[in-house]
Design an enzyme around this catalytic site. Sequence first.
Site, PDB file in Angstrom:
ATOM      1  N   ASN A  71     -10.844  -2.692  -6.159  1.00 15.54           N
ATOM      2  CA  ASN A  71     -10.076  -1.712  -6.950  1.00 15.54           C
ATOM      3  C   ASN A  71     -10.750  -1.350  -8.276  1.00 15.54           C
ATOM      4  O   ASN A  71     -10.359  -0.368  -8.924  1.00 15.54           O
ATOM      5  CB  ASN A  71      -8.649  -2.211  -7.218  1.00 15.54           C
ATOM      6  CG  ASN A  71      -7.748  -2.157  -6.000  1.00 15.54           C
ATOM      7  OD1 ASN A  71      -6.793  -2.915  -5.871  1.00 15.54           O
ATOM      8  ND2 ASN A  71      -8.043  -1.247  -5.064  1.00 15.54           N
ATOM      9  N   ASP A  73       0.832  -1.208   0.000  1.00 20.70           N
ATOM     10  CA  ASP A  73       0.000   0.000   0.000  1.00 20.70           C
ATOM     11  C   ASP A  73       0.869   1.262   0.000  1.00 20.70           C
ATOM     12  O   ASP A  73       1.968   1.264   0.552  1.00 20.70           O
ATOM     13  CB  ASP A  73      -0.906  -0.028   1.240  1.00 20.70           C
ATOM     14  CG  ASP A  73      -2.046   0.960   1.131  1.00 20.70           C
ATOM     15  OD1 ASP A  73      -2.275   1.508   0.034  1.00 20.70           O
ATOM     16  OD2 ASP A  73      -2.720   1.195   2.152  1.00 20.70           O
TER      17      ASP A  73
HETATM   18  C1  FPP Z   1      -2.027   0.302  -3.176  1.00 20.44           C
HETATM   19  O1  FPP Z   1      -1.548   1.604  -3.308  1.00 20.44           O
HETATM   20  C2  FPP Z   1      -1.524  -0.489  -4.247  1.00 20.44           C
HETATM   21  C3  FPP Z   1      -2.300  -1.057  -5.215  1.00 20.44           C
HETATM   22  C4  FPP Z   1      -3.759  -0.902  -5.265  1.00 20.44           C
HETATM   23  C5  FPP Z   1      -1.705  -1.814  -6.295  1.00 20.44           C
HETATM   24  C6  FPP Z   1      -0.468  -2.566  -5.952  1.00 20.44           C
HETATM   25  C7  FPP Z   1       0.268  -2.736  -7.217  1.00 20.44           C
HETATM   26  C8  FPP Z   1       1.590  -2.728  -7.358  1.00 20.44           C
HETATM   27  C9  FPP Z   1       2.549  -2.720  -6.266  1.00 20.44           C
HETATM   28  C10 FPP Z   1       2.172  -2.710  -8.694  1.00 20.44           C
HETATM   29  C11 FPP Z   1       1.585  -3.676  -9.599  1.00 20.44           C
HETATM   30  C12 FPP Z   1       2.208  -5.000  -9.470  1.00 20.44           C
HETATM   31  C13 FPP Z   1       1.770  -6.009 -10.224  1.00 20.44           C
HETATM   32  C14 FPP Z   1       2.471  -7.305 -10.227  1.00 20.44           C
HETATM   33  C15 FPP Z   1       0.575  -5.820 -11.038  1.00 20.44           C
HETATM   34  P1  FPP Z   1      -2.601   2.760  -3.455  1.00 20.44           P
HETATM   35  O2  FPP Z   1      -2.735   3.082  -4.887  1.00 20.44           O
HETATM   36  O3  FPP Z   1      -3.874   2.412  -2.773  1.00 20.44           O
HETATM   37  O4  FPP Z   1      -1.858   3.909  -2.692  1.00 20.44           O
HETATM   38  P2  FPP Z   1      -2.524   5.060  -1.835  1.00 20.44           P
HETATM   39  O5  FPP Z   1      -3.258   4.406  -0.697  1.00 20.44           O
HETATM   40  O6  FPP Z   1      -1.347   5.856  -1.373  1.00 20.44           O
HETATM   41  O7  FPP Z   1      -3.433   5.829  -2.745  1.00 20.44           O
END
Ligand code: FPP
Length: 252
Positions: free
Chosen positions: A76, A28
């Site tokens: 998501n 996250d």
């Molecule tokens: C959460 O950060 C992360 C995700 C929803 C996606 C996780 C994805 C990756 C690490 C990269 C993709 C990897 C693959 C293998 C597809 P957030 O966007 O919710 O961050 P925030 O809470 O700061 O907005």
Amino acid sequence: MSRAAAPLDPVPAGDQPAAPRHVAIIMDGNGRWATARHLPRSAGHERGVEALRRTVDAAGELGIKYLTVFSFSTENWRRPPAEVNTLFALLKAYVQRDLGRLKAEGVRIRIIGQREGLPPDIASLVNKAELETSGNTRFNLTIAFNYGARDEILRAVQAIARDVKAGVRDENISESEFAAYLDTSGLPDPDLLIRTSGEFRISNFLLWQAAYAELLFCDVLWPDFGRSHLEEALKSYNERERRYGAVTPGAG
Ligand code: FPP
């Protein structure tokens, strides 16, 4: 694991504390990492893939056998379509780019979550990655994609109901029989569940499997995560006492 000499071999016993067998991570903070740098959120996700590569390498080197990461949840889909597309494209690019190397390094890849609803090109790539690495045993990388634990449990219940109706099974189903209907069938339960970015939630990740997992929440944003953070997490894990509902032997 990009290093040359048998990178997935654990450090010799005695040189490091025993590693948890299975570590699960809620990756996250990609969005906040990008926003803090006045970059588009997609840049945070891209750097998140780099952090994933570092973590897979480090996990193998530290003696962890199973790593499960949450990379796209059933919730998501509520994000803007452009961001959803970015996450799909990143999964595709990651598998396309890293499959050969991971395969050669003895990594077994599994993808858990709903296959229905995935674009056909991603679904077939995911099938290919699983099939081509199915004989590998050195390290197990499981990517939760289009995954939600409640959805997984519901699909398991529906499958059991179908089987019972067909007369194949009886209703006295045990915990281990139930677990065999989950997407994680064949995987041990996670010993340690890490969430980055300072949030204190499980967010519908591995709800059944993490029943006895040690939980560790750290402030680092996922794109900054690396070997030192994983080592810190293992240190904290090793200082804990796992009792599984029992009492400490010898306790009054
Ligand atoms: C959460 O950060 C992360 C995700 C929803 C996606 C996780 C994805 C990756 C690490 C990269 C993709 C990897 C693959 C293998 C597809 P957030 O966007 O919710 O961050 P925030 O809470 O700061 O907005």
